[in-house]
Design an enzyme around this catalytic site. Structure first.
Site, PDB file in Angstrom:
ATOM      1  N   HIS A  56       6.801 -19.832  15.872  1.00 14.77           N
ATOM      2  CA  HIS A  56       5.494 -20.481  15.996  1.00 14.77           C
ATOM      3  C   HIS A  56       4.809 -20.654  14.646  1.00 14.77           C
ATOM      4  CE1 HIS A  56       4.293 -20.219  20.520  1.00 14.77           C
ATOM      5  NE2 HIS A  56       5.447 -20.816  20.331  1.00 14.77           N
ATOM      6  N   THR A  78       2.357 -25.902   8.927  1.00 16.62           N
ATOM      7  CA  THR A  78       2.967 -25.850   7.605  1.00 16.62           C
ATOM      8  C   THR A  78       4.441 -25.497   7.770  1.00 16.62           C
ATOM      9  OG1 THR A  78       2.579 -23.495   7.242  1.00 16.62           O
ATOM     10  CG2 THR A  78       0.775 -24.991   6.678  1.00 16.62           C
ATOM     11  N   ASP A 129       4.676 -18.705   5.967  1.00 16.84           N
ATOM     12  CA  ASP A 129       3.361 -18.315   5.462  1.00 16.84           C
ATOM     13  C   ASP A 129       2.456 -17.702   6.525  1.00 16.84           C
ATOM     14  OD1 ASP A 129       2.833 -20.520   7.003  1.00 16.84           O
ATOM     15  OD2 ASP A 129       1.864 -21.690   5.428  1.00 16.84           O
ATOM     16  N   HIS A 153      15.747 -19.523  25.104  1.00 17.54           N
ATOM     17  CA  HIS A 153      15.026 -19.114  26.310  1.00 17.54           C
ATOM     18  C   HIS A 153      15.748 -18.079  27.166  1.00 17.54           C
ATOM     19  CE1 HIS A 153      12.655 -23.018  25.707  1.00 17.54           C
ATOM     20  NE2 HIS A 153      11.824 -22.018  25.534  1.00 17.54           N
ATOM     21  N   ARG A 184      15.404 -32.731  24.943  1.00 16.52           N
ATOM     22  CA  ARG A 184      14.811 -32.788  23.606  1.00 16.52           C
ATOM     23  C   ARG A 184      15.886 -32.936  22.524  1.00 16.52           C
ATOM     24  NH1 ARG A 184      10.750 -34.542  25.217  1.00 16.52           N
ATOM     25  NH2 ARG A 184       8.906 -33.333  25.746  1.00 16.52           N
ATOM     26  N   ARG A 239      15.954 -36.253  20.130  1.00 15.21           N
ATOM     27  CA  ARG A 239      15.695 -36.110  18.694  1.00 15.21           C
ATOM     28  C   ARG A 239      16.949 -36.261  17.848  1.00 15.21           C
ATOM     29  NH1 ARG A 239      11.770 -30.873  19.718  1.00 15.21           N
ATOM     30  NH2 ARG A 239      10.092 -32.022  20.761  1.00 15.21           N
ATOM     31  N   GLU A 264       0.554   6.733  18.651  1.00 15.14           N
ATOM     32  CA  GLU A 264       0.950   7.340  19.923  1.00 15.14           C
ATOM     33  C   GLU A 264       2.374   6.975  20.333  1.00 15.14           C
ATOM     34  OE1 GLU A 264      -0.893   3.325  20.848  1.00 15.14           O
ATOM     35  OE2 GLU A 264      -1.298   4.999  19.482  1.00 15.14           O
TER      36      GLU A 264
END
Length: 647
Positions: free
Chosen positions: A194, A250, A254, A425, A509, A513, A629
Site C-alpha cells: 500500500h 509515490t 517512503d 490473496h 486485471r 494491463r 505484554e
C-alpha cells in the site's frame, strides 16, 4: 516554530547539518489532480544509461545461462547459487527495466531547484536531474519489453472466462495453511504494498462484462460487471506504445501508506508538535471523511482490515518514539525537522524489516537468507561496517546502503509486473480464532468479514490490539497455491457497495494491463518455457487435466497468476521462482535508486542516533517497545513472521 540547530552540529563531526533554507523547498502537492501538478510528459530518461556488461559480466552471465539449462540456481551449492543470483539480477537490471515514457523518444526533463534533505510529501526531487521521477501521479513502467505489454481484445480478455478460472482453479476447496508463517506476514505485505503502488479509483464508464456459466452461483448481478482501470490522463505520443497507467502514490519506499502521498494528507495526520503523528490512547483516530469512520485516519486505507490497522498503528507509534528519541538529543529542533528526520528513520526501519525478516521468512532457504542480508549489510560481517564503515563503493562487500545511487536501465518507478506479483490473496484466511495474549486461551472464531471494511475499528475496540497481535502471531496464513483463494474475497462487498469476486478481478486485471501470459512471462525472465501441462503442474493428477481442459490445451493461454500458483517451486519457497525473479530485480532497485538509501544514507541526513536506531532495531523490538505484554509469546522466536509460542 523556527527550527534551530544545536551549537555542536556540523557535517565534520558527524552531526546533522542544519538544512536551513532547504526546508521550504519540500514541495507541497494537494490530493487528487491539480493544474499545478507537472504533466507526465515532463519526466525523462536517466542521463547516463546503464552501461553494457564488461568481460567478466558477459562470461559469468553466459556460464550460468548454460548451467541453468540443466540446473536452476536453487539446485546449486550455496556459494554458486549466490553467484548465480548476482549475475541473474544484473541481467534483469539490464534487460527488464522499460520506460513507458520513452516509447516515442526521450522526454525533456526538469531538474529540481534543490535536493531537500528529507523525503518530500509527494515523492518529487529525489533525483538531481529529474524532479518528477517517482512522484505521485506519474506512470507505472514495465519489466516486460513494451511489445509484450499490449492487452488483448475484449473478447480475448474473456478467454477463458476469468470467472471460470476463479471458480475452478482459484476457489478455496479447504484451507491450505502456510505452516512456517503467521498471519502477520500476510498483513505485512499488504501494508508495504500500500506504500508502493495504487491505480486509483476504477473507471465507471463501459465496464467489462463477464459472462456467467449456467451453474454459476454468483449472488451479484448477471452478467458480472468489472470496472476498467482508470486510464492514463496523458495521451501517448507514439502509436506503438502500449496503454499506461498512473500510480496515485509515490513510487518510493517512503512509508506513504503511513504518511500519505501529499502534503495535505500528511499534515492532517500530524499533531503539529514535536514531529508527532496523531495517536490517542494507543489508537489512530477515525477517518473523518463521511462514511469512513470505520477506518483509521492514515496515509492509505483502501481495502482496509484489522491486520492493516495493527501495523499502521504500530508504525505511527514507532514514528512518535523516534521523534522523542531525536528530541532528547536535539531539544532545539522544531516540529518540522523532527517529523521529517523521524520519517526517514521509520521508513528505513520498515525497509530493513522487509528485507532481512519478511523476505527470508517467506523464502526460507540458506541462499536467500544470505542474499537478502547481503542486500542490506553486504557479505562482510556486520561488525566490520560498525567498526570501520563502508568498505569500497560497490554493493557486494558493504551492501546497498550508502553505495552510489544507480537507476540502471530506466528511470526509477514501480512496474505493472511488480504490482501483478503482489496478487497474494490466498494468504488471507476466511476466519481467525481469537486467543488471549496472557494465557493463550482460545476464544471465539470470527470471519474475515468481521474484521474488514465497515467492521475494522469495531473489532479492535471489541478485542484489543494485544489479543489481536497474539491471535495473528499464532495463526497461519494460507499457502500460495491453487484452490486456496479465500471465499470471503471471492464474494466481497466493498464500502462503496460494489460486489466483487477478487479472483475474477485478479485474472482480468493482469490481462487488461498487458501482463504477458505465463510462458511468455517465464521467457522474458530468462526461464525456458514449459512444454506440457504435466511439466507445468509437476504431474499433479487432478490439476493437470483440469488446466488442460480449461485452457483448451493451449499452454500459451495460461494466466501468469495461475502458472505462478501451480509451478513447482524451490524447497522453502512460499511462491514460485518465476515470481521471485521480479522480486530480486525490484527489491534491490527500490533501495539502489533511492538517494536516501544510497548517497544520502549518512549521519548528516539521518543523524548518528537515527542510523543507530535503524541498526539496532527490528520487528521484534518494535513490537515489544509498544506492546511489552507480548514478551512471553515472542520468547525464543527468531523471526516475528514465523509462528509465535503457544502459551
Amino acid at each position: 516554530m523556527t527550527d534551530t540547530t544545536p551549537s555542536s552540529a556540523s557535517a565534520g563531526t558527524g552531526t546533522p547539518a542544519d538544512p536551513g533554507s532547504a526546508l521550504p523547498h519540500i514541495h507541497a502537492q494537494p490530493d487528487g489532480p491539480s493544474p499545478s501538478r507537472p504533466s507526465n510528459a515532463s519526466r525523462s530518461a536517466q542521463p547516463e544509461p546503464y552501461g553494457p556488461p564488461g568481460v567478466l559480466e558477459r562470461l559469468g552471465s553466459a556460464a550460468f545461462a548454460r548451467i541453468n539449462r540443466r540446473r536452476e540456481w536453487h539446485e546449486l551449492p550455496t556459494p554458486l547459487g549466490l553467484l548465480n543470483l548476482r549475475f541473474l539480477r544484473d541481467d534483469l537490471r539490464r534487460e527488464n527495466l522499460h520506460d513507458t515514457y520513452c516509447a516515442g523518444g526521450e522526454r525533456p526533463r526538469r531538474a529540481p531547484a534543490s535536493l531537500p534533505p528529507f523525503r518530500t510529501y509527494d515523492g518529487s526531487a529525489y533525483d538531481p536531474h529529474d524532479e518528477d521521477m517517482g512522484r505521485a501521479g506519474t506512470r507505472l513502467d514495465r519489466n516486460a519489453p513494451l511489445h509484450l505489454a499490449f492487452p488483448e481484445s475484449d473478447d480475448e480478455l474473456m478467454s477463458p472466462s476469468p470467472r471460470e478460472v476463479s471458480r475452478r482453479l482459484l476457489a478455496r476447496r479447504s484451507f491450505v495453511p502456510a505452516p512456517t508463517l503467521n498471519l502477520l506476514a500476510a498483513a505485512w505485505i499488504q501494508f508495504e504494498n500500500h506504500g508502493w503502488a495504487n491505480h486509483g479509483d476504477n473507471e465507471q464508464a463501459e465496464p467489462f462484462t463477464v459472462p456467467l456459466a449456467e451453474d454459476d452461483d454468483w449472488a451479484g448481478e448477471c452478467p458480472m460487471r468489472v470496472n476498467r482501470t482508470r486510464p492514463d490522463t496523458v495521451a501517448h505520443t507514439a502509436p506503438e506504445a502500449p496503454p499506461t497507467y498512473e500510480n496515485t502514490l509515490t513510487h518510493w519506499w517512503d512509508g506513504s501508506q503511513v504518511y500519505g502521498s501529499s502534503e495535505e494528507r500528511c499534515r492532517s495526520l500530524r499533531t503539529g508538535e514535536l514531529g508527532h503523528l496523531v495517536v490517542a490512547d494507543g489508537r489512530l483516530p477515525a477517518d473523518p471523511r463521511p462514511g469512513m469512520s470505520c477506518l483509521d485516519a492514515t496515509g492509505m486505507n483502501s481495502d482496509y482490515w484489522a491486520g492493516l490497522s495493527l501495523l499502521h498503528t504500530l508504525f505511527a507509534k514507532e514514528h512518535n518514539a523516534i521523534c522523542d528519541h531525536l528530541h532528547s538529543h536535539y531539544p532545539t529542533w522544531g516540529d518540522e525537522r523532527l517529523f521529517h528526520t523521524a520519517r526517514l528513520v521509520n521508513c528505513a526501519l520498515m525497509a530493513k524489516i522487509h528485507t532481512v525478516e519478511w523476505t527470508p521468512g517467506i523464502l526460507d532457504t540458506p541462499v536467500l537468507h544470505r542474499a537478502m542480508n547481503a542486500n542490506w549489510y553486504g557479505v562482510l560481517p556486520h561488525w566490520v561496517r560498525r567498526k570501520y564503515g563502508r568498505v569500497g563503493r560497490g554493493e557486494m562487500l558493504s551492501g546497498i546502503l550508502g553505495s552510489p545511487t544507480d537507476h540502471h536501465a530506466a528511470p526509477f518507478s514501480m512496474t505493472e509486473e511488480f504490482v501483478s506479483a503482489y496478487r497474494l490473496h490466498p494468504l488471507v484466511p476466511d476466519e481467525l480464532t481469537l486467543r488471549d495474549h496472557r494465557s493463550g486461551r482460545r476464544g471465539e472464531t470470527i470471519g474475515f468479514d468481521d474484521m474488514q471494511g465497515a467492521t475494522t475499528r469495531s473489532v479492535i475496540d471489541a478485542h484489543g490490539m494485544s489479543d489481536l497481535f497474539y491471535s495473528f502471531g499464532t495463526a497461519n496464513p494460507g499457502a500460495l497455491v491453487l484452490h486456496n483463494h479465500p471465499d470471503s474475497l471471492r464474494d466481497l462487498t466493498r464500502l462503496t457497495g460494489e460486489h466483487v469476486d477478487l479472483g475474477t478481478v485478479d485474472i482480468l486485471r493482469d490481462r487488461e494491463r498487458g501482463i504477458p501470459r505465463y510462458n511468455a512471462y517465464r521467457q522474458m525472465l530468462r526461464k525456458r518455457p514449459v512444454t506440457s501441462f504435466e511439466e507445468l503442474t509437476g504431474g499433479h493428477p487432478t490439476d493437470t487435466p483440469l488446466l488442460e481442459e480449461l485452457y483448451e490445451g493451449r499452454l500459451d493461454r495460461v494466466d501468469t497468476l495461475v502458472g505462478n500458483l501451480v509451478e513447482p517451486r524451490p524447497a522453502g519457497f512460499g511462491f514460485s521462482d518465476s515470481l521471485f525473479r521480479i522480486f530480486i530485480l525490484m527489491a534491490s532497485r527500490r533501495l539502489k535508486s533511492d538517494r536516501f538509501f544510497t548517497t544520502d544514507y549518512r549521519p548528516e541526513i539521518y543523524t548518528p542516533e537515527g542510523l543507530e536506531w535503524i541498526d539496532r532495531n527490528g520487528m521484534t523490538r518494535v513490537l515489544l517497545r509498544h506492546h511489552p505484554e507480548l514478551a512471553p509469546a515472542l520468547d525464543g522466536v527468531t523471526n516475528v513472521f514465523a509462528p509465535w509460542r503457544n502459551l
